[in-house]
Design a protein around this motif. Structure first.
Motif, PDB file in Angstrom:
ATOM      1  N   VAL A   1      58.899 -10.136  41.281  1.00 24.06           N
ATOM      2  CA  VAL A   1      58.429  -9.795  39.938  1.00 24.06           C
ATOM      3  C   VAL A   1      58.629  -8.309  39.682  1.00 24.06           C
ATOM      4  CG1 VAL A   1      56.471  -9.818  38.353  1.00 24.06           C
ATOM      5  CG2 VAL A   1      56.712 -11.645  40.069  1.00 24.06           C
ATOM      6  N   TYR A   2      59.179  -7.999  38.518  1.00 26.78           N
ATOM      7  CA  TYR A   2      59.338  -6.612  38.087  1.00 26.78           C
ATOM      8  C   TYR A   2      58.138  -6.273  37.212  1.00 26.78           C
ATOM      9  CZ  TYR A   2      64.195  -7.056  39.596  1.00 26.78           C
ATOM     10  OH  TYR A   2      65.339  -7.252  40.335  1.00 26.78           O
ATOM     11  N   LEU A   3      57.332  -5.353  37.677  1.00 26.56           N
ATOM     12  CA  LEU A   3      56.112  -4.985  36.956  1.00 26.56           C
ATOM     13  C   LEU A   3      56.269  -3.625  36.286  1.00 26.56           C
ATOM     14  CD1 LEU A   3      53.450  -6.071  39.605  1.00 26.56           C
ATOM     15  CD2 LEU A   3      53.978  -7.240  37.456  1.00 26.56           C
ATOM     16  N   GLY A   4      55.702  -3.517  35.089  1.00 25.75           N
ATOM     17  CA  GLY A   4      55.678  -2.232  34.380  1.00 25.75           C
ATOM     18  C   GLY A   4      54.261  -1.935  33.944  1.00 25.75           C
ATOM     19  N   GLY A   5      53.895  -0.698  33.927  1.00 24.59           N
ATOM     20  CA  GLY A   5      52.566  -0.317  33.487  1.00 24.59           C
ATOM     21  C   GLY A   5      51.489  -0.529  34.531  1.00 24.59           C
ATOM     22  N   SER A   6      51.880  -0.827  35.755  1.00 23.33           N
ATOM     23  CA  SER A   6      50.887  -0.987  36.811  1.00 23.33           C
ATOM     24  C   SER A   6      50.583   0.366  37.436  1.00 23.33           C
ATOM     25  CB  SER A   6      51.421  -1.939  37.892  1.00 23.33           C
ATOM     26  OG  SER A   6      52.572  -1.391  38.497  1.00 23.33           O
ATOM     27  N   ARG A   7      49.574   0.392  38.259  1.00 22.43           N
ATOM     28  CA  ARG A   7      49.169   1.637  38.913  1.00 22.43           C
ATOM     29  C   ARG A   7      49.972   1.867  40.182  1.00 22.43           C
ATOM     30  NH1 ARG A   7      42.537   1.300  38.499  1.00 22.43           N
ATOM     31  NH2 ARG A   7      42.420   1.263  36.221  1.00 22.43           N
ATOM     32  N   ARG A   8      51.219   1.626  40.119  1.00 22.35           N
ATOM     33  CA  ARG A   8      52.087   1.851  41.266  1.00 22.35           C
ATOM     34  C   ARG A   8      52.925   3.091  40.997  1.00 22.35           C
ATOM     35  NH1 ARG A   8      52.047  -3.044  44.071  1.00 22.35           N
ATOM     36  NH2 ARG A   8      51.306  -4.791  42.832  1.00 22.35           N
ATOM     37  N   LYS A   9      53.585   3.529  42.005  1.00 17.42           N
ATOM     38  CA  LYS A   9      54.471   4.671  41.835  1.00 17.42           C
ATOM     39  C   LYS A   9      55.558   4.332  40.829  1.00 17.42           C
ATOM     40  CE  LYS A   9      53.814   6.425  46.523  1.00 17.42           C
ATOM     41  NZ  LYS A   9      54.485   6.785  47.783  1.00 17.42           N
ATOM     42  N   LYS A  10      56.045   5.328  40.114  1.00 18.25           N
ATOM     43  CA  LYS A  10      57.037   5.085  39.069  1.00 18.25           C
ATOM     44  C   LYS A  10      58.265   4.374  39.598  1.00 18.25           C
ATOM     45  CE  LYS A  10      55.725   8.920  36.060  1.00 18.25           C
ATOM     46  NZ  LYS A  10      56.197  10.158  35.394  1.00 18.25           N
ATOM     47  N   ARG A  11      58.680   4.738  40.790  1.00 19.14           N
ATOM     48  CA  ARG A  11      59.890   4.123  41.321  1.00 19.14           C
ATOM     49  C   ARG A  11      59.661   2.643  41.654  1.00 19.14           C
ATOM     50  NH1 ARG A  11      59.795   3.707  46.902  1.00 19.14           N
ATOM     51  NH2 ARG A  11      58.114   4.813  47.969  1.00 19.14           N
ATOM     52  N   ALA A  12      58.389   2.255  41.839  1.00 15.85           N
ATOM     53  CA  ALA A  12      58.105   0.853  42.129  1.00 15.85           C
ATOM     54  C   ALA A  12      57.997   0.031  40.864  1.00 15.85           C
ATOM     55  CB  ALA A  12      56.802   0.725  42.929  1.00 15.85           C
ATOM     56  N   ALA A  13      57.783   0.726  39.716  1.00 18.79           N
ATOM     57  CA  ALA A  13      57.596   0.000  38.463  1.00 18.79           C
ATOM     58  C   ALA A  13      58.865  -0.722  38.049  1.00 18.79           C
ATOM     59  CB  ALA A  13      57.176   0.967  37.362  1.00 18.79           C
ATOM     60  N   PHE A  14      60.032  -0.268  38.537  1.00 17.85           N
ATOM     61  CA  PHE A  14      61.298  -0.876  38.158  1.00 17.85           C
ATOM     62  C   PHE A  14      61.948  -1.608  39.328  1.00 17.85           C
ATOM     63  CE2 PHE A  14      61.480   0.993  34.010  1.00 17.85           C
ATOM     64  CZ  PHE A  14      60.733   2.137  34.111  1.00 17.85           C
ATOM     65  N   LYS A  15      61.159  -1.878  40.320  1.00 18.48           N
ATOM     66  CA  LYS A  15      61.679  -2.548  41.504  1.00 18.48           C
ATOM     67  C   LYS A  15      61.043  -3.919  41.631  1.00 18.48           C
ATOM     68  CE  LYS A  15      62.174  -2.050  46.502  1.00 18.48           C
ATOM     69  NZ  LYS A  15      61.841  -1.217  47.679  1.00 18.48           N
ATOM     70  N   GLY A  16      61.886  -4.975  41.781  1.00 17.57           N
ATOM     71  CA  GLY A  16      61.350  -6.315  41.953  1.00 17.57           C
ATOM     72  C   GLY A  16      60.622  -6.433  43.278  1.00 17.57           C
ATOM     73  N   GLU A  17      59.352  -6.770  43.209  1.00 17.10           N
ATOM     74  CA  GLU A  17      58.538  -6.858  44.421  1.00 17.10           C
ATOM     75  C   GLU A  17      58.401  -8.306  44.856  1.00 17.10           C
ATOM     76  OE1 GLU A  17      54.985  -4.514  44.447  1.00 17.10           O
ATOM     77  OE2 GLU A  17      55.678  -3.392  42.709  1.00 17.10           O
TER      78      GLU A  17
END
Length: 318
Positions: free
Chosen positions: A108-124
């Motif tokens: 899942v690609y998440l945006g607006g979460s409390r993760r690091k910016k580089r993780a916001a555009f990375k499929g987890e």
């Protein structure tokens, strides 16, 4: 890397839970996955054996992207919730084949979460699921009234949460046996099977979920289905497992001591009717044959002229 750093990474990185599912050819399956907190920008269901850029399903901007999909999944997959609510990004895969077996990854690609910016555009990676596809087993079994019979069934790998034996001709919510939470649940058992059925191994060792049916009667003839709930499988509130059968057994009951020598699933009446019809036909043929012989005899006599000293009536009646 020291132990502290390793533990820190374990807590910071999202966990990918593993699940094993066993299905049969032609079944539909739900591959369950729940995303983390944050706006869901995209969902990717894939398999490691697919080429780069090929997916079972790729969802972005509120819709599935068919151009990114492997052709074998076309028109057979969709998200359970096409507008993912409650973080549910589970996948429905319809009409599975042997080629669908493999390991599925939910990213899942998440945006607006409390993760690091580089993780916001990375499929987890949030879930990995191993799917095994088997050919459905069908068995024909014949017994006699009064016998005890064992209906064999073996579960797949995973924690056995519940076992159900049922028959398609029973009413909704009725079963032959339902075993859950370490005991037999009598709530849904059809009364005709009370005190006559039990699992071979109530501790479910060696994956054995076979059923013993005691003192068989002709009413027991029919189709029996073995279902097993493994791991995170869900159970319907009505008490019958929401799973496809892993084994189907067709049970015939033959009474070799019946008057006509055969009694299969109540078919003796049909056999008797058939024999009666056959006897009637044979009698009809016999009567017709005798009539024909009499007619031929009379015809032969009619072709001969009577002697002069005998009247026609005396000659004909002779």
């Amino acid at each position: 890397m020291d132990l502290f750093t390793l533990l820190a990474l374990m807590f910071l990185l999202p966990a990918a839970a593993a699940e094993e599912i066993v299905k049969f050819v032609g079944d539909d399956v739900i591959l369950r996955c729940e995303a983390g907190d944050g706006f869901i920008r995209a969902v990717e269901w894939t398999r490691p054996d697919l080429k780069e850029g090929e997916y079972a399903l790729f969802y972005r901007d509120g819709r599935s992207i068919p151009t990114e999909q492997h052709e074998s999944f076309r028109d057979r997959v969709q998200l359970v919730d096409r507008q993912p609510q409650d973080r549910n990004v589970s996948l429905i895969l319809k009409n599975v084949t042997n080629n669908d077996a493999g390991t599925y990854e939910c990213r899942v690609y998440l945006g607006g979460s409390r993760r690091k910016k580089r993780a916001a555009f990375k499929g987890e990676l949030f879930q990995t699921i191993g799917l095994t596809v088997k050919d459905r087993e069908t068995v024909n079994l014949t017994v006699s009234p009064g016998d005890n019979v064992t209906l064999r069934c073996e579960a797949g790998d995973g924690v056995i949460k519940a076992v159900e034996w049922t028959r398609p001709d029973l009413k909704k919510g009725e079963c032959v046996l339902l075993y859950t939470d370490g005991h037999t649940d009598l709530t849904y058992q059809h009364e005709s099977f009370r005190d006559r059925v039990q699992l071979v191994d109530r501790q479910l060792q060696d994956r054995d979920v076979s059923l013993i049916l005691k003192n068989v009667t002709t009413n027991d003839a029919g189709t029996y289905e073995c279902r097993v709930a493994l791991g995170a499988s869900r159970r319907k509130k009505r008490g019958v497992l929401d799973e496809e059968p892993i084994r189907v057994i067709h049970l015939k009951v033959i009474d070799r001591d019946s008057p006509d020598g055969i009694h299969i699933n109540g078919w003796s009446r049909k056999v008797g009717v058939g024999l009666g019809v056959a006897a009637g036909v044979a009698a009809g043929v016999l009567v017709s044959g005798i009539g024909y012989l009499i007619w031929k005899h009379n015809q032969a006599k009619a072709e001969r002229f009577p002697p002069e000293d005998v009247t026609f009536e005396e000659w004909w009646s002779a």
